[in-house]
Enzyme design. Structure first.
Site, PDB file in Angstrom:
ATOM      1  N   GLY A 109       0.806  -1.216   0.000  1.00 59.92           N
ATOM      2  CA  GLY A 109       0.000   0.000   0.000  1.00 59.92           C
ATOM      3  C   GLY A 109       0.831   1.253   0.000  1.00 59.92           C
TER       4      GLY A 109
ATOM      5  CE1 TYR B  83      -8.674  -0.012  10.478  1.00 61.52           C
ATOM      6  CE2 TYR B  83      -9.106   0.901  12.653  1.00 61.52           C
ATOM      7  CZ  TYR B  83      -8.278   0.755  11.558  1.00 61.52           C
ATOM      8  OH  TYR B  83      -7.046   1.381  11.535  1.00 61.52           O
TER       9      TYR B  83
END
Length: 247
Positions: free
Chosen positions: A50, A204
Protein backbone atom coordinates in the site's frame (compact mmCIF):
# COMPACT_ATOMS: atom_id res chain seq x y z
CA UNK A 1 -14.02 54.03 32.32
CA UNK A 2 -15.40 52.19 29.27
CA UNK A 3 -15.80 48.43 29.63
CA UNK A 4 -15.41 46.45 26.43
CA UNK A 5 -17.62 43.38 26.12
CA UNK A 6 -16.66 41.10 23.24
CA UNK A 7 -19.52 39.93 21.06
CA UNK A 8 -20.75 36.35 21.24
CA UNK A 9 -19.38 35.75 17.75
CA UNK A 10 -15.87 36.76 18.78
CA UNK A 11 -16.08 34.57 21.89
CA UNK A 12 -17.32 31.63 19.81
CA UNK A 13 -14.58 32.06 17.21
CA UNK A 14 -11.97 32.30 19.95
CA UNK A 15 -13.25 29.09 21.52
CA UNK A 16 -13.20 27.30 18.17
CA UNK A 17 -9.66 28.52 17.47
CA UNK A 18 -8.48 27.33 20.87
CA UNK A 19 -10.09 23.92 20.35
CA UNK A 20 -8.61 23.47 16.89
CA UNK A 21 -5.17 24.54 18.12
CA UNK A 22 -5.43 22.13 21.01
CA UNK A 23 -6.34 19.27 18.68
CA UNK A 24 -3.37 20.04 16.42
CA UNK A 25 -1.00 20.03 19.40
CA UNK A 26 -2.56 16.80 20.70
CA UNK A 27 -2.19 15.16 17.27
CA UNK A 28 1.50 16.10 17.12
CA UNK A 29 2.02 14.88 20.68
CA UNK A 30 0.54 11.41 20.24
CA UNK A 31 2.14 11.10 16.80
CA UNK A 32 5.58 11.28 18.38
CA UNK A 33 8.65 13.17 17.25
CA UNK A 34 10.14 12.95 13.78
CA UNK A 35 13.09 10.60 13.39
CA UNK A 36 16.30 12.33 12.32
CA UNK A 37 18.73 9.41 12.38
CA UNK A 38 21.20 9.27 9.50
CA UNK A 39 21.41 5.49 9.09
CA UNK A 40 21.68 4.22 5.52
CA UNK A 41 20.09 1.12 4.01
CA UNK A 42 22.39 0.38 1.10
CA UNK A 43 22.23 -3.27 0.13
CA UNK A 44 18.87 -3.79 1.84
CA UNK A 45 15.70 -4.89 0.06
CA UNK A 46 12.40 -3.75 1.54
CA UNK A 47 8.74 -4.33 0.68
CA UNK A 48 6.04 -1.82 1.58
CA UNK A 49 2.43 -2.76 0.90
CA UNK A 50 0.00 0.00 0.00
CA UNK A 51 2.80 2.41 -0.83
CA UNK A 52 1.26 4.51 -3.60
CA UNK A 53 -0.19 6.98 -1.07
CA UNK A 54 -0.37 7.98 2.59
CA UNK A 55 1.85 6.35 5.20
CA UNK A 56 3.16 3.68 2.84
CA UNK A 57 4.30 6.21 0.27
CA UNK A 58 6.22 8.25 2.84
CA UNK A 59 7.81 5.10 4.27
CA UNK A 60 8.86 3.99 0.79
CA UNK A 61 10.23 7.48 0.09
CA UNK A 62 12.29 7.47 3.29
CA UNK A 63 13.74 4.02 2.60
CA UNK A 64 14.63 5.07 -0.94
CA UNK A 65 16.38 8.19 0.36
CA UNK A 66 18.45 5.96 2.62
CA UNK A 67 19.60 3.87 -0.35
CA UNK A 68 17.44 0.76 -0.04
CA UNK A 69 16.00 -1.25 -2.88
CA UNK A 70 12.28 -0.61 -2.48
CA UNK A 71 9.45 -2.82 -3.71
CA UNK A 72 6.17 -0.93 -3.79
CA UNK A 73 3.40 -3.52 -3.46
CA UNK A 74 0.16 -1.91 -4.66
CA UNK A 75 -3.25 -2.86 -6.02
CA UNK A 76 -3.38 -0.02 -8.57
CA UNK A 77 -0.25 -0.21 -10.72
CA UNK A 78 -0.94 3.10 -12.47
CA UNK A 79 -1.10 5.00 -9.17
CA UNK A 80 1.92 3.08 -7.97
CA UNK A 81 3.97 4.01 -11.02
CA UNK A 82 3.08 7.68 -10.62
CA UNK A 83 4.21 7.62 -6.98
CA UNK A 84 7.30 5.62 -7.92
CA UNK A 85 8.42 8.29 -10.39
CA UNK A 86 8.01 10.95 -7.72
CA UNK A 87 10.00 8.94 -5.19
CA UNK A 88 12.79 8.15 -7.66
CA UNK A 89 13.21 11.84 -8.49
CA UNK A 90 13.03 12.89 -4.85
CA UNK A 91 15.49 10.25 -3.61
CA UNK A 92 17.78 10.01 -6.64
CA UNK A 93 17.46 6.24 -6.22
CA UNK A 94 16.51 4.21 -9.28
CA UNK A 95 16.03 1.00 -7.30
CA UNK A 96 12.33 1.53 -6.69
CA UNK A 97 9.96 -0.98 -8.29
CA UNK A 98 6.21 -1.47 -8.63
CA UNK A 99 4.72 -4.93 -8.10
CA UNK A 100 0.99 -5.63 -8.26
CA UNK A 101 -0.56 -6.89 -5.03
CA UNK A 102 -4.25 -7.05 -4.22
CA UNK A 103 -4.64 -8.15 -0.61
CA UNK A 104 -8.34 -8.82 -1.19
CA UNK A 105 -7.30 -11.74 -3.39
CA UNK A 106 -5.25 -14.60 -1.98
CA UNK A 107 -4.55 -15.61 -5.58
CA UNK A 108 -2.90 -12.22 -6.08
CA UNK A 109 -0.95 -12.63 -2.82
CA UNK A 110 0.45 -15.97 -4.02
CA UNK A 111 1.40 -14.53 -7.40
CA UNK A 112 3.10 -11.53 -5.79
CA UNK A 113 5.06 -13.71 -3.36
CA UNK A 114 6.24 -15.98 -6.19
CA UNK A 115 7.37 -12.99 -8.26
CA UNK A 116 9.20 -11.40 -5.34
CA UNK A 117 10.86 -14.68 -4.39
CA UNK A 118 12.00 -15.32 -7.97
CA UNK A 119 13.36 -11.85 -8.69
CA UNK A 120 14.99 -11.03 -5.35
CA UNK A 121 17.78 -12.86 -3.56
CA UNK A 122 17.02 -11.25 -0.21
CA UNK A 123 14.22 -9.51 1.66
CA UNK A 124 15.43 -7.63 4.72
CA UNK A 125 12.28 -5.76 5.66
CA UNK A 126 8.57 -6.38 5.12
CA UNK A 127 6.22 -3.54 6.02
CA UNK A 128 2.61 -4.74 6.07
CA UNK A 129 1.04 -1.30 5.78
CA UNK A 130 -1.90 -1.50 3.37
CA UNK A 131 -5.38 -1.49 4.82
CA UNK A 132 -8.98 -0.33 4.70
CA UNK A 133 -10.92 1.32 7.50
CA UNK A 134 -14.62 1.33 8.38
CA UNK A 135 -15.72 0.64 4.83
CA UNK A 136 -19.18 -0.50 3.69
CA UNK A 137 -19.75 -4.23 3.96
CA UNK A 138 -17.86 -6.02 1.19
CA UNK A 139 -16.23 -9.40 0.69
CA UNK A 140 -12.83 -10.38 -0.66
CA UNK A 141 -12.41 -12.62 -3.67
CA UNK A 142 -12.51 -15.65 -1.38
CA UNK A 143 -15.53 -14.42 0.55
CA UNK A 144 -13.89 -12.96 3.66
CA UNK A 145 -15.15 -9.75 5.24
CA UNK A 146 -13.07 -7.06 3.55
CA UNK A 147 -11.41 -5.43 6.57
CA UNK A 148 -10.43 -8.76 8.10
CA UNK A 149 -9.35 -10.03 4.68
CA UNK A 150 -7.23 -7.05 3.61
CA UNK A 151 -5.89 -5.84 6.96
CA UNK A 152 -5.07 -9.24 8.40
CA UNK A 153 -5.58 -12.38 6.30
CA UNK A 154 -3.84 -11.07 3.18
CA UNK A 155 -0.83 -9.89 5.16
CA UNK A 156 -0.86 -13.09 7.24
CA UNK A 157 -0.55 -15.17 4.09
CA UNK A 158 1.99 -12.85 2.48
CA UNK A 159 4.23 -12.93 5.55
CA UNK A 160 4.18 -16.71 5.75
CA UNK A 161 4.90 -17.11 2.04
CA UNK A 162 7.94 -14.82 2.36
CA UNK A 163 9.12 -16.16 5.71
CA UNK A 164 11.83 -18.46 4.34
CA UNK A 165 13.33 -15.58 2.35
CA UNK A 166 13.20 -13.32 5.41
CA UNK A 167 14.98 -15.99 7.47
CA UNK A 168 17.60 -16.37 4.74
CA UNK A 169 18.13 -12.59 4.79
CA UNK A 170 18.43 -12.30 8.60
CA UNK A 171 18.84 -10.08 10.46
CA UNK A 172 15.50 -8.97 9.05
CA UNK A 173 12.32 -7.30 10.23
CA UNK A 174 8.54 -7.64 9.83
CA UNK A 175 6.50 -4.52 10.60
CA UNK A 176 2.71 -4.82 10.94
CA UNK A 177 0.91 -1.48 10.91
CA UNK A 178 -1.87 -1.85 13.45
CA UNK A 179 -3.80 0.75 15.46
CA UNK A 180 -4.73 1.56 19.03
CA UNK A 181 -8.19 0.54 17.85
CA UNK A 182 -7.04 -2.97 18.74
CA UNK A 183 -7.78 -2.12 22.39
CA UNK A 184 -11.46 -1.99 21.42
CA UNK A 185 -11.17 -5.13 19.35
CA UNK A 186 -12.72 -8.49 20.06
CA UNK A 187 -12.18 -11.67 18.07
CA UNK A 188 -15.75 -12.83 17.50
CA UNK A 189 -15.31 -16.56 17.01
CA UNK A 190 -19.07 -16.99 16.59
CA UNK A 191 -19.22 -14.45 13.77
CA UNK A 192 -15.63 -13.94 12.64
CA UNK A 193 -16.67 -13.01 9.12
CA UNK A 194 -19.45 -10.62 10.25
CA UNK A 195 -22.02 -12.71 8.40
CA UNK A 196 -24.67 -12.34 11.11
CA UNK A 197 -24.15 -8.66 11.82
CA UNK A 198 -21.79 -6.10 10.29
CA UNK A 199 -20.53 -3.13 12.24
CA UNK A 200 -17.77 -1.29 10.34
CA UNK A 201 -16.02 0.02 13.46
CA UNK A 202 -16.10 -3.36 15.25
CA UNK A 203 -14.88 -5.18 12.15
CA UNK A 204 -11.98 -2.74 11.83
CA UNK A 205 -11.02 -3.09 15.50
CA UNK A 206 -11.17 -6.87 15.18
CA UNK A 207 -8.80 -6.77 12.20
CA UNK A 208 -6.34 -4.56 14.09
CA UNK A 209 -6.43 -6.86 17.12
CA UNK A 210 -5.72 -9.73 14.75
CA UNK A 211 -2.62 -7.81 13.56
CA UNK A 212 -1.32 -7.52 17.11
CA UNK A 213 -2.04 -11.13 18.06
CA UNK A 214 -0.36 -12.33 14.86
CA UNK A 215 2.70 -10.20 15.60
CA UNK A 216 3.04 -11.54 19.15
CA UNK A 217 2.65 -15.18 18.12
CA UNK A 218 5.03 -14.77 15.19
CA UNK A 219 7.63 -13.22 17.51
CA UNK A 220 7.43 -16.29 19.73
CA UNK A 221 7.81 -18.68 16.81
CA UNK A 222 10.75 -16.76 15.34
CA UNK A 223 12.86 -16.65 18.49
CA UNK A 224 16.47 -17.41 17.65
CA UNK A 225 16.10 -16.72 13.91
CA UNK A 226 17.16 -13.04 13.93
CA UNK A 227 13.83 -12.17 12.31
CA UNK A 228 12.12 -9.62 14.55
CA UNK A 229 8.45 -8.63 14.37
CA UNK A 230 6.79 -5.39 15.46
CA UNK A 231 3.24 -4.03 15.55
CA UNK A 232 3.05 -0.24 15.35
CA UNK A 233 0.37 2.43 15.71
CA UNK A 234 1.06 5.22 13.18
CA UNK A 235 -0.75 7.98 15.05
CA UNK A 236 -3.52 10.15 13.62
CA UNK A 237 -2.73 10.50 9.93
CA UNK A 238 -4.75 11.68 6.94
CA UNK A 239 -4.03 8.91 4.45
CA UNK A 240 -6.78 9.51 1.91
CA UNK A 241 -10.09 7.75 1.32
CA UNK A 242 -10.19 4.43 3.17
CA UNK A 243 -13.95 4.04 3.00
CA UNK A 244 -14.25 2.37 -0.41
CA UNK A 245 -12.60 -0.52 -2.17
CA UNK A 246 -13.09 -0.96 -5.88
CA UNK A 247 -12.59 -4.41 -7.38
Amino acid sequence: MVHYRPSRLIVALSAIGTTVGGLVIFKDYIGGCRYYGEETMHGKTVIVTGSNCGIGKEVAREFAKRGAKVIMACRDINKCDKSRQEIVLDSNNGQVYCYKLDLASLRSVRKFAEEVDTKNSFIHLLVNNAGVMRCPHQLTEEGFELQLGVNHLGHFMLTNLLLDKLKLSAPSRIINVSSTAHYRGHIDYDDLNSDKHYDAAKAYSQSKLANVLFTKELANRLKGTEVLTFAVHPGIVNTGDNTTYEF
